[in-house]
Structure formats: C-alpha cells, structure tokens
Design a protein around this motif. Structure first.
Motif, PDB file in Angstrom:
ATOM      1  N   PRO A   1       0.826  -1.209   0.000  1.00 44.16           N
ATOM      2  CA  PRO A   1       0.000   0.000   0.000  1.00 44.16           C
ATOM      3  C   PRO A   1       0.862   1.261   0.000  1.00 44.16           C
ATOM      4  CG  PRO A   1      -0.630  -1.528   1.763  1.00 44.16           C
ATOM      5  CD  PRO A   1       0.688  -1.977   1.232  1.00 44.16           C
ATOM      6  N   THR A   2       0.253   2.355  -0.368  1.00 43.69           N
ATOM      7  CA  THR A   2       0.930   3.640  -0.349  1.00 43.69           C
ATOM      8  C   THR A   2       1.193   4.065   1.098  1.00 43.69           C
ATOM      9  OG1 THR A   2      -0.217   4.279  -2.370  1.00 43.69           O
ATOM     10  CG2 THR A   2       0.782   6.054  -1.072  1.00 43.69           C
ATOM     11  N   PRO A   3       2.411   4.461   1.440  1.00 40.17           N
ATOM     12  CA  PRO A   3       2.683   4.915   2.808  1.00 40.17           C
ATOM     13  C   PRO A   3       1.747   6.044   3.224  1.00 40.17           C
ATOM     14  CG  PRO A   3       4.729   4.628   1.600  1.00 40.17           C
ATOM     15  CD  PRO A   3       3.624   4.475   0.589  1.00 40.17           C
ATOM     16  N   GLY A   4       1.315   6.003   4.471  1.00 41.23           N
ATOM     17  CA  GLY A   4       0.458   7.053   4.993  1.00 41.23           C
ATOM     18  C   GLY A   4      -1.016   6.887   4.689  1.00 41.23           C
ATOM     19  N   HIS A   5      -1.391   5.766   4.090  1.00 38.84           N
ATOM     20  CA  HIS A   5      -2.788   5.506   3.765  1.00 38.84           C
ATOM     21  C   HIS A   5      -3.332   4.348   4.596  1.00 38.84           C
ATOM     22  CE1 HIS A   5      -1.715   8.000   0.367  1.00 38.84           C
ATOM     23  NE2 HIS A   5      -2.947   7.966  -0.099  1.00 38.84           N
TER      24      HIS A   5
ATOM     25  N   GLY B   1      -8.832  -1.090  -1.296  1.00 35.24           N
ATOM     26  CA  GLY B   1      -8.479   0.253  -1.713  1.00 35.24           C
ATOM     27  C   GLY B   1      -7.666   0.922  -0.626  1.00 35.24           C
ATOM     28  N   GLU B   2      -7.303   2.167  -0.868  1.00 35.78           N
ATOM     29  CA  GLU B   2      -6.550   2.912   0.137  1.00 35.78           C
ATOM     30  C   GLU B   2      -7.045   4.345   0.174  1.00 35.78           C
ATOM     31  OE1 GLU B   2      -2.609   2.146  -1.211  1.00 35.78           O
ATOM     32  OE2 GLU B   2      -2.634   3.767  -2.687  1.00 35.78           O
ATOM     33  N   VAL B   3      -6.974   4.923   1.364  1.00 36.17           N
ATOM     34  CA  VAL B   3      -7.511   6.264   1.558  1.00 36.17           C
ATOM     35  C   VAL B   3      -6.680   6.976   2.612  1.00 36.17           C
ATOM     36  CG1 VAL B   3      -9.166   5.450   3.293  1.00 36.17           C
ATOM     37  CG2 VAL B   3      -9.635   7.561   2.036  1.00 36.17           C
ATOM     38  N   GLU B   4      -6.489   8.277   2.428  1.00 32.80           N
ATOM     39  CA  GLU B   4      -5.822   9.079   3.444  1.00 32.80           C
ATOM     40  C   GLU B   4      -6.743   9.194   4.660  1.00 32.80           C
ATOM     41  OE1 GLU B   4      -4.427  12.787   1.578  1.00 32.80           O
ATOM     42  OE2 GLU B   4      -4.890  11.744  -0.307  1.00 32.80           O
ATOM     43  N   PRO B   5      -6.235   8.977   5.855  1.00 35.82           N
ATOM     44  CA  PRO B   5      -7.091   8.954   7.046  1.00 35.82           C
ATOM     45  C   PRO B   5      -7.950  10.206   7.211  1.00 35.82           C
ATOM     46  CG  PRO B   5      -4.917   8.112   7.584  1.00 35.82           C
ATOM     47  CD  PRO B   5      -4.830   8.623   6.175  1.00 35.82           C
ATOM     48  N   ALA B   6      -7.438  11.361   6.841  1.00 35.47           N
ATOM     49  CA  ALA B   6      -8.191  12.595   7.030  1.00 35.47           C
ATOM     50  C   ALA B   6      -9.313  12.759   6.006  1.00 35.47           C
ATOM     51  CB  ALA B   6      -7.254  13.801   6.958  1.00 35.47           C
ATOM     52  N   ARG B   7      -9.328  11.908   4.964  1.00 29.05           N
ATOM     53  CA  ARG B   7     -10.308  12.069   3.883  1.00 29.05           C
ATOM     54  C   ARG B   7     -11.345  10.950   3.822  1.00 29.05           C
ATOM     55  NH1 ARG B   7      -9.434  14.922  -0.733  1.00 29.05           N
ATOM     56  NH2 ARG B   7      -9.990  13.097  -1.980  1.00 29.05           N
ATOM     57  N   VAL B   8     -11.245   9.972   4.683  1.00 30.42           N
ATOM     58  CA  VAL B   8     -12.159   8.835   4.588  1.00 30.42           C
ATOM     59  C   VAL B   8     -13.600   9.274   4.863  1.00 30.42           C
ATOM     60  CG1 VAL B   8     -11.850   8.165   7.005  1.00 30.42           C
ATOM     61  CG2 VAL B   8     -12.552   6.454   5.312  1.00 30.42           C
ATOM     62  N   ILE B   9     -14.541   8.747   4.080  1.00 32.89           N
ATOM     63  CA  ILE B   9     -15.971   9.018   4.258  1.00 32.89           C
ATOM     64  C   ILE B   9     -16.584   7.849   5.022  1.00 32.89           C
ATOM     65  CG2 ILE B   9     -18.164   9.499   3.132  1.00 32.89           C
ATOM     66  CD1 ILE B   9     -16.588  10.398   0.660  1.00 32.89           C
TER      67      ILE B   9
END
Length: 326
Positions: free
Chosen positions: A49-53, A149-157
């Motif tokens: 996964p992408t780091p930070g996601h 999938g992957e998502v930035e923690p601050a943007r997850v819905i």
C-alpha cells in the motif's frame, strides 16, 4: 474439460493489458506500477500500500437468481459482480487498488467463463484495479469479490459523521436499477438504458474520491435510498427531511413507468450504486466544482434533522422498504 487451475490460468488471471491503465487521474505506484509484490500463483498475494494511507476492504457475494438472473449475459454478470464491490470503495472516498475473486460454478462452460472474465477484466482496466488472487470451486453459481483500496485517514468518508442541518445529496441517478430489473422480469432482453443500468452499474470511484474532502458522511445506494439513508441516519444519530421532487431520477424512468412509480423505484428499489452523501451547505459549491469534468453531478435532495425525524418536506412520514436478505 478444463480443470480448476486451467480455468484460472486461461481466463481468470488478470491480463497484462489490464494492470496499469487508469481513468481517474491517479498515478500508479508500487512494483510493476500496481503495488503487487507477489500476485496469483502462491498461497497468498503480497501487496504494497501507499505509505500514509489506510486500507479499505470490502467483500460482496453475488448469488445467481438472488443478486442477478442466472440467464443474464455472462459478460454482464462479471462486470456487475466487480462493480457492486468497487462501489463500496467509492462510498468511502477510497482509491481502488486490488481485488480477489472466488468463483463457484455448477459445471465448466469455457466460453461462458471466458466471457464472464472479459466483463470483469474490462471494468477492472477502466477502474485501474488489479486482480491478485482468488479461488474456484463447484456449486451453485456465485461470485464473491473482495476489493482493496486505500484512503488518506483525514479524507475517509464514513457513515457516522453527519450533523444536524447538513445537506443530503446524491451523486448519480436513482431508480434505474429497479426499472431495469423489472424490464428484465417482463422479458426485455435488448440493452435499453434501464436494462443497462441494472446489468452494468458503474462504481463512482472518481466522484467519491473527489468529494472525500467535503462529505461529512456517506454510503452507496444498493438496497434502496430510504433503507440506506436510514442506515446513515442511525449511524450518525440524526434524522432526515427529503424533497421528493428533487430526486435525480434515471432519465428513462418517468417516461417508462410514470412519475409515481418512478419515485417509488427510486426510494425503495436499490441496485443504483449512486453515492448518498451529507455535506455542510457552505461546501456545496466547492463540492460541485470538484466534480467538474466527472460523469455525474451532485444533487441536493434534503437535509439532516433531529433524531427520529424521517419525513418529506411536506411533513409526510417516510418508511424504508429496501432489500433485505432475511
């Protein structure tokens, strides 16, 4: 007759042409541009996964004559099974990366399996998601698709973030899935717009990702608008007031079934895979701007309200009657 491993090798392994094409503006990353360190063929796949996601993972099982007609075109069955799972990632604002397929077949029909795999692989290529493993077995026809999938923690819905006074909005159209299913049940086999909406739903991945910075809560519409809105309201501890005149009905629905039936299909029918979102009113213009160039726009259909409220703007109570398995 082909055996289990022959089927996987010939038809179900992701073709190389499907591994790096993207339509949503994301840049591919990771080993071989997909983040796959070790793909199908071993006991498990290895992913990077992408780091930070954070990882977003969902699984859906589609059973013949429950979730799709057993005599539907195999190309549509493959497309649909992947699409409904990817829609869950869209609802979370996640970027789709990988998927697993568990396919159960009553017997081996190689041309049928080949066409089913083509429907799935074509959608995977369009959405930039890579098949990384799975299983095949004998039994009643069904497809279980696990998407990652992957998502930035601050943007997850999530479903639990709506606040009283938020706007309730839809991205996509409503009622097409129910209208298409009824058309199929009535013997329609020509791929009309309504039948296409049912057999070939499209996960709104780009739209979900674009709105992840604005939505306070969200989910996809799979079991009917009212049933899914009730789930969101309960998770967030709010109520809802809807303007039925504002519902974004599928363009062919009113023409085919009339306004009253069209609204009923939109409210209760399910299988639309539109995005149901809540947003602060002040962010609506920015959210609409974020969707410029996307296939679908955002339509405000109501507001969240005090807990226990579930009614129209005219004060008429609404009753959720969506799909339930049990």
């Amino acid at each position: 007759m082909a055996g289990e491993f022959d089927l996987i090798k010939r038809y179900l392994a992701a073709p190389s042409s499907c591994r790096a094409r993207r339509q949503d503006g994301y840049a591919d990353i990771g080993s071989a541009s997909t983040g796959v360190v070790l793909g199908p063929g071993d006991d498990a796949t290895l992913l990077s996964p992408t780091p930070g996601h954070q990882l977003a993972i969902s699984v859906d099982t589609s059973v013949a004559d429950v979730h799709f007609p057993s005599d539907a075109p195999p190309h549509a069955i493959g497309h649909r099974a992947l699409a409904v799972s990817l829609s869950d990632l869209a609802a979370m604002g996640a970027r789709a990366r990988w998927y697993l397929l568990a396919l159960t077949l009553p017997d081996v029909d190689e041309p049928w399996v080949k066409t089913l795999a083509q429907g799935m692989h074509e959608l995977a290529a369009h959405c930039g998601v890579t098949l990384v493993g799975g299983d095949t077995t004998r039994g009643q026809l069904s497809l279980s698709v696990a998407v990652h999938g992957e998502v930035e923690p601050a943007r997850v819905i999530r479903r639990d973030g709506a606040r009283e006074g938020d706007c309730i909005a839809i991205v996509g159209t409503l009622g097409g899935g129910a209208g298409g299913l009824r058309a199929w049940q009535q013997g329609e086999r020509t791929l009309t717009p309504l039948l296409s909406a049912y057999l070939y739903p499209h996960p709104l991945l780009a739209e979900g990702y674009a709105l992840a910075g604005y939505a306070t809560a969200g989910m996809d519409v799979s079991d009917g608008l009212l049933a899914d809105l009730m789930h969101l309201c309960r998770a967030s501890g709010v109520g809802a007031v809807l303007d039925l005149a504002a519902l974004p009905l599928h363009p062919s629905l009113v023409e085919t079934y009339g306004l009253e039936q069209a609204q009923s299909m939109a409210l209760h029918g399910g299988d639309d895979y539109a995005l149901l979102l809540t947003l602060p009113e002040c962010d609506i213009p920015l959210a609409q701007q974020a969707l410029q160039g996307a296939a679908h726009t955002l339509r405000v259909i109501g507001r969240t309200a005090a807990p226990g409220t579930f009614e129209t703007v005219q004060g008429q109570p609404l009753h959720a009657q969506g799909w339930q398995h049990f």
